[in-house]
Design a protein around this motif. Structure first.
Motif, PDB file in Angstrom:
ATOM      1  N   GLU A 189      -6.863  -2.794  -1.309  1.00  0.00           N
ATOM      2  CA  GLU A 189      -7.273  -2.183  -2.473  1.00  0.00           C
ATOM      3  C   GLU A 189      -7.467  -0.675  -1.736  1.00  0.00           C
ATOM      4  O   GLU A 189      -7.452   0.171  -2.479  1.00  0.00           O
ATOM      5  N   THR A 190      -7.701  -0.546  -0.605  1.00  0.00           N
ATOM      6  CA  THR A 190      -7.995   0.708  -0.008  1.00  0.00           C
ATOM      7  C   THR A 190      -6.856   1.355   0.070  1.00  0.00           C
ATOM      8  O   THR A 190      -6.827   2.593   0.149  1.00  0.00           O
ATOM      9  N   LEU A 191      -5.593   0.790   0.092  1.00  0.00           N
ATOM     10  CA  LEU A 191      -4.284   1.510  -0.109  1.00  0.00           C
ATOM     11  C   LEU A 191      -3.747   1.547  -1.369  1.00  0.00           C
ATOM     12  O   LEU A 191      -3.381   2.447  -1.838  1.00  0.00           O
ATOM     13  N   THR A 192      -3.695   0.476  -2.179  1.00  0.00           N
ATOM     14  CA  THR A 192      -2.988   0.387  -3.171  1.00  0.00           C
ATOM     15  C   THR A 192      -3.911   1.053  -4.496  1.00  0.00           C
ATOM     16  O   THR A 192      -3.403   1.221  -5.644  1.00  0.00           O
ATOM     17  N   SER A 193      -5.071   1.409  -4.279  1.00  0.00           N
ATOM     18  CA  SER A 193      -6.019   2.189  -5.391  1.00  0.00           C
ATOM     19  C   SER A 193      -5.465   3.699  -5.593  1.00  0.00           C
ATOM     20  O   SER A 193      -5.715   4.308  -6.379  1.00  0.00           O
ATOM     21  N   TRP A 194      -4.443   3.849  -4.483  1.00  0.00           N
ATOM     22  CA  TRP A 194      -4.046   5.425  -4.728  1.00  0.00           C
ATOM     23  C   TRP A 194      -2.393   5.591  -4.185  1.00  0.00           C
ATOM     24  O   TRP A 194      -1.715   6.312  -4.592  1.00  0.00           O
ATOM     25  N   PHE A 195      -2.076   4.447  -3.818  1.00  0.00           N
ATOM     26  CA  PHE A 195      -0.496   4.484  -3.088  1.00  0.00           C
ATOM     27  C   PHE A 195       0.187   3.017  -3.849  1.00  0.00           C
ATOM     28  O   PHE A 195      -0.377   2.106  -3.844  1.00  0.00           O
ATOM     29  N   GLU A 196       1.534   3.312  -4.301  1.00  0.00           N
ATOM     30  CA  GLU A 196       2.158   2.236  -4.894  1.00  0.00           C
ATOM     31  C   GLU A 196       2.949   1.262  -3.769  1.00  0.00           C
ATOM     32  O   GLU A 196       4.030   1.491  -3.538  1.00  0.00           O
ATOM     33  N   LEU A 197       2.111   0.368  -3.092  1.00  0.00           N
ATOM     34  CA  LEU A 197       2.848  -0.424  -2.246  1.00  0.00           C
ATOM     35  C   LEU A 197       3.670  -1.464  -2.674  1.00  0.00           C
ATOM     36  O   LEU A 197       3.154  -2.122  -3.598  1.00  0.00           O
ATOM     37  N   SER A 198       4.674  -1.621  -2.182  1.00  0.00           N
ATOM     38  CA  SER A 198       5.591  -2.802  -2.940  1.00  0.00           C
ATOM     39  C   SER A 198       5.141  -4.317  -2.855  1.00  0.00           C
ATOM     40  O   SER A 198       4.207  -4.302  -1.725  1.00  0.00           O
ATOM     41  N   HIS A 199       5.242  -4.962  -3.719  1.00  0.00           N
ATOM     42  CA  HIS A 199       4.725  -6.327  -3.891  1.00  0.00           C
ATOM     43  C   HIS A 199       5.528  -7.064  -2.872  1.00  0.00           C
ATOM     44  O   HIS A 199       4.963  -8.098  -2.555  1.00  0.00           O
TER      45      HIS A 199
END
Length: 213
Positions: free
Chosen positions: A62-72
């Motif tokens: 969540e430290t990344l996906t809270s602001w960046f759209e990381l591929s599933h």
């Protein structure tokens, strides 16, 4: 957005997705930063080209996906226990059992990647800056410089870093250089997002803000 010169990447590594070597990226935290966004773009675009990619971290996804759209398609392995650098011990002991490419992205990640590659795997170190600029502690600065001497391949997206550290340059580009905007008035919108660091030009931003106020 940032784009990676993927054909050059594969040429430099002398490999293709067909080799089926997974790419393990060690990212300390996904907090908001330009360098972290580059790592996220690398992960996304590699999986889009058929690579198996995962991110290993001592912080949660969540430290990344809270602001960046990381591929599933990008798997995330979190080794958060104590919330300290001691968590790298566990991360390293598991990572060393994994085949494939292992890439550090920050000076503290270079050490576990080097150790994890001692038994198997190929080590990479993505250097986006000379990170002594981010510490005022002599001991930490010494460890930063020592990280650049580890026996893993250093690659960079910066011509300046290439000259300073002798890294292999694999550039990034800009998808769209500029966009012509029509006449418009924008109120109550931020002009800059800044951190209170001399390196990031905090004093200059405050001076500009003083003139605009």
């Amino acid at each position: 957005g940032v784009s990676w010169t993927w054909s050059l990447w594969e040429e430099k590594l002398n490999t293709t997705p067909k080799d089926k070597l997974p790419v393990h990226i060690v990212l300390e935290t996904g907090s908001i930063a330009g360098g972290v966004k580059v790592v996220g773009e690398i992960a996304n675009r590699l999986v889009n080209r058929g690579w198996e990619v995962d991110i290993w971290s001592v912080n949660p996804r969540e430290t990344l996906t809270s602001w960046f759209e990381l591929s599933h398609k990008v798997k995330w392995y979190s080794f958060l226990r104590k919330g300290t650098t001691e968590d790298y011990d566990q991360l390293c002991s598991v990572l060393e059992k994994q085949p494939g490419w292992k890439m550090g992205t920050f000076w503290r990640t270079a050490y576990p990647v080097t150790l994890a590659c001692a038994k198997q795997g190929k080590g990479l170190y993505l250097c986006q800056d000379v990170e002594t600029s981010y510490t005022s502690q002599p001991v930490a600065a010494e460890m930063v410089l020592k990280s650049y001497t580890q026996p893993i391949r250093k690659i960079t997206t910066s011509r300046w870093v290439e000259k300073q550290l002798g890294c292999e340059y694999i550039g990034i580009g800009i998808d769209h250089f500029y966009k012509v905007l029509g006449n418009s008035t924008r109120n109550n919108q931020p002009l800059a997002i800044e951190r209170r660091q001399a390196l990031k030009g905090w004093s200059d931003l405050m001076e500009i803000n003083r003139y605009l106020s």
